[in-house]
Design a protein around this motif. Structure first.
Motif, PDB file in Angstrom:
ATOM      1  N   THR A   1      -1.756   3.793   0.456  1.00 33.07           N
ATOM      2  CA  THR A   1      -2.746   3.734  -0.622  1.00 33.07           C
ATOM      3  C   THR A   1      -1.989   3.899  -1.922  1.00 33.07           C
ATOM      4  O   THR A   1      -0.956   4.547  -1.976  1.00 33.07           O
ATOM      5  CB  THR A   1      -3.783   4.870  -0.511  1.00 33.07           C
ATOM      6  N   ARG A   2      -2.499   3.276  -2.986  1.00 32.90           N
ATOM      7  CA  ARG A   2      -1.872   3.514  -4.282  1.00 32.90           C
ATOM      8  C   ARG A   2      -2.938   3.621  -5.373  1.00 32.90           C
ATOM      9  O   ARG A   2      -4.024   3.055  -5.266  1.00 32.90           O
ATOM     10  CB  ARG A   2      -0.835   2.437  -4.601  1.00 32.90           C
TER      11      ARG A   2
ATOM     12  N   LEU B   1      -6.285   2.229  -3.855  1.00 32.71           N
ATOM     13  CA  LEU B   1      -6.475   0.998  -3.092  1.00 32.71           C
ATOM     14  C   LEU B   1      -5.612   1.025  -1.841  1.00 32.71           C
ATOM     15  O   LEU B   1      -4.452   1.422  -1.890  1.00 32.71           O
ATOM     16  CB  LEU B   1      -6.013  -0.204  -3.922  1.00 32.71           C
ATOM     17  N   TRP B   2      -6.190   0.591  -0.729  1.00 37.28           N
ATOM     18  CA  TRP B   2      -5.416   0.472   0.500  1.00 37.28           C
ATOM     19  C   TRP B   2      -4.669  -0.854   0.478  1.00 37.28           C
ATOM     20  O   TRP B   2      -5.237  -1.912   0.214  1.00 37.28           O
ATOM     21  CB  TRP B   2      -6.348   0.530   1.709  1.00 37.28           C
ATOM     22  N   ASP B   3      -3.369  -0.785   0.709  1.00 38.22           N
ATOM     23  CA  ASP B   3      -2.550  -1.985   0.803  1.00 38.22           C
ATOM     24  C   ASP B   3      -2.224  -2.198   2.278  1.00 38.22           C
ATOM     25  O   ASP B   3      -1.384  -1.492   2.850  1.00 38.22           O
ATOM     26  CB  ASP B   3      -1.256  -1.786  -0.011  1.00 38.22           C
TER      27      ASP B   3
ATOM     28  N   ASN C   1     -10.932  -1.086  -0.668  1.00 35.68           N
ATOM     29  CA  ASN C   1     -10.201  -2.255  -0.191  1.00 35.68           C
ATOM     30  C   ASN C   1      -9.799  -2.177   1.276  1.00 35.68           C
ATOM     31  O   ASN C   1      -8.680  -2.529   1.647  1.00 35.68           O
ATOM     32  CB  ASN C   1      -8.951  -2.511  -1.057  1.00 35.68           C
TER      33      ASN C   1
ATOM     34  N   ASP D   1      -0.644  -4.492   3.853  1.00 35.27           N
ATOM     35  CA  ASP D   1       0.690  -4.991   4.198  1.00 35.27           C
ATOM     36  C   ASP D   1       1.717  -3.867   4.171  1.00 35.27           C
ATOM     37  O   ASP D   1       2.547  -3.745   5.062  1.00 35.27           O
ATOM     38  CB  ASP D   1       1.107  -6.108   3.237  1.00 35.27           C
ATOM     39  N   ARG D   2       1.632  -3.015   3.142  1.00 34.37           N
ATOM     40  CA  ARG D   2       2.592  -1.917   3.048  1.00 34.37           C
ATOM     41  C   ARG D   2       2.095  -0.664   3.740  1.00 34.37           C
ATOM     42  O   ARG D   2       2.809   0.335   3.815  1.00 34.37           O
ATOM     43  CB  ARG D   2       2.916  -1.636   1.577  1.00 34.37           C
ATOM     44  N   GLU D   3       0.833  -0.715   4.232  1.00 38.84           N
ATOM     45  CA  GLU D   3       0.257   0.422   4.945  1.00 38.84           C
ATOM     46  C   GLU D   3       0.324   1.694   4.106  1.00 38.84           C
ATOM     47  O   GLU D   3       0.832   2.727   4.550  1.00 38.84           O
ATOM     48  CB  GLU D   3       0.948   0.634   6.300  1.00 38.84           C
TER      49      GLU D   3
END
Ligand SMILES: [Zn+2]
Length: 481
Positions: A258-259, A250-252, A216, A254-256
């Motif tokens: 990964t989760r 997954l790279w987020d 992502n 907006d929150r900078e």
């Protein structure tokens, strides 16, 4: 320096710019109303037989040759079995044990150090459909327009050691595929996608740590940020005595961060086996040499030529050759008579600024240039000849856009010719000096900077048409008299 060393490998999926899909005659074009470019084959109906798109194979060979791979005379399509709603057959046709291209590498330069990042393989496969979760109806929808679009998967060796190296590798690969005209490279639309495998290990050791796959990321910057984040996260976890779990994250943006998305499948989970409906892909030497003979000049060669033939700096040559169309534009301007360094300067500042602001570079080839290369060349020549000053020339760009007007005619029509007539300018200079006793006193007291202000006043009074060089001379002469 951290005691841990990052180990990064990248998997790139590039959608090929063929007119039709890989195993059927449906259009492979992006967009279109959902489920309009579909047929029983790419919808995964039983009883249909795939027919391989020869053009897609040619594109894959092109990519392999441009990156120094060996093109295998015999490769085999395989079924990768998994269930997901966007995969109507319940398997994806890909290549597994016997890919089309093996070996090769991508040359990168980071902080002045040149390295070659090895490629494991390049193989062909079909793209999946697309789940749509935000269509404003309850539940999810599936669009199969993308199902069966030809893809290349380009797998690197785990040889990158920093987010910067990964970013440079990716930009270089992106540039090569665009030069080959086989992928439009649009990361936002997903025609060039990257997954990163990241692990860390104690510096100086050889065994790999447990790797995590990140998905992502839809820009080069996102790839670099996500990898940097993931390296830190793993280092911290290990320092805290935790175990790294093999998983997909997954790279987020907006929150900078990964989760965790899911635990990573292993190859055996896919129960690969050779695709029974397709014969082995046989590529003979004649085909390979034919494709090789038609390869274009690639970015690295062109960059070297720009430095050598036009005397450009390494940086300028690099920026000008990242995209083939930009490099072509630059050379068209030079061919039309602009001095190479001036042309480079205008392209790098004015033209590319507008291109980026208006996102004109989202297509494979820029069509709506802010000004044609020939017009820009003319304009540059007018500036060099002192017939118009640079600021006026800049202001003319929007007026020239989309026309084939001769810049010289436009300058004449708008009365914008540069005023270098000393008599006319001397009068303005005298007037400005008379109106600015304070600045004049400061200049005479040694404040040389004030001259800039006075030049500005004269330029303004001349309607922006004065030749700045001449104004400076006249002002200095008048003030030191
Ligand atoms: Zn189809």
């Amino acid at each position: 320096m951290s005691t841990m060393e990052p180990v990064i490998g990248l998997e790139v999926h590039a959608e090929l710019l063929t007119a039709s899909k890989i195993f059927c005659a449906c259009s492979a074009a992006f967009g279109g109303e959902p489920n309009t470019n579909v047929c029983p084959l790419c919808l995964g109906m039983p009883g249909v037989l795939p027919v391989l798109n020869r053009r897609a194979v040619e594109f894959a060979i092109r990519a392999g040759l441009a990156t120094g791979c060996t093109i295998e005379p015999r490769s085999v399509f395989a079924r990768k079995n998994y269930f997901y709603p966007d995969l109507p057959k319940g398997y994806q046709i890909s290549m597994y044990e016997l890919p089309l291209c093996v070996g090769g590498g991508i040359d990168i330069v980071v902080d002045g150090t040149a390295r070659r990042i090895g490629l494991t393989r390049i193989h062909m496969e079909e793209d999946t459909g697309k789940n749509i979760h935000d269509a404003g109806v309850s539940g999810s929808l599936v669009d199969f327009n993308r199902s069966g679009v030809p893809l290349l998967e380009i797998v690197s060796e785990p040889e990158m050691r920093s987010p910067e190296e990964a970013g440079t590798y990716l930009r270089t690969l992106h540039s090569i595929l665009q030069y080959l005209e086989i992928c439009d490279g649009n990361m936002e639309e997903g025609s060039f996608r990257c997954d990163a495998n990241v692990s860390v290990r104690p510096r100086g050791t050889t065994p790999f740590g447990t790797k995590v796959e990140i998905k992502n990321m839809n820009s080069f910057r996102a790839v670099e940020r996500a990898i940097a984040y993931e390296i830190k996260r793993q280092e911290r976890a290990i320092a805290d005595g935790e175990k790294i779990v093999q998983e997909t994250r997954l790279w987020d943006p907006d929150r900078e961060e990964t989760r965790a998305m899911r635990s990573k499948e292993y190859a055996h989970d896919y129960r690969y086996f050779p695709e029974p409906d397709l014969p082995p892909l046989v590529v003979d030497e004649a085909w390979v040499s034919d494709v090789r003979s038609r390869l274009p000049e690639l970015p690295a060669e062109r960059r070297a030529r720009f430095e050598r033939d036009y005397g450009l700096s390494a940086y300028d040559a690099d920026v000008l050759t990242q995209r083939k169309d930009v490099a072509d534009y630059f050379e068209a301007g030079v061919a039309a008579g602009a001095p190479a360094k001036d042309m480079a300067n205008w392209v790098l500042t004015e033209v590319l600024r507008i291109v980026r602001e208006e996102k004109l570079d989202h297509a494979l080839v820029i069509r709506d240039w802010p000004v044609s290369a020939a017009q820009l060349a003319k304009l540059i020549q007018l500036v060099a000849a002192g017939q118009v000053n640079r600021n006026t020339a800049k202001a003319l760009l929007p007026k020239l856009r989309g026309t084939d007007q001769d810049p010289a005619a436009l300058v004449a029509a708008e009365g914008l010719g540069q005023v270098s007539d000393r008599g006319a300018l001397e009068a303005i200079v005298a007037d400005v000096i008379a109106r600015s006793p304070e600045q004049v006193a400061q200049f005479k007291a040694g404040k040389d900077k004030v001259l800039g202000f006075l030049v500005g006043q004269v330029m303004k009074a001349s309607g922006g048409k004065a030749a700045p060089q001449v104004v400076q001379e006249l002002l200095r002469a008048a003030l030191t008299r």
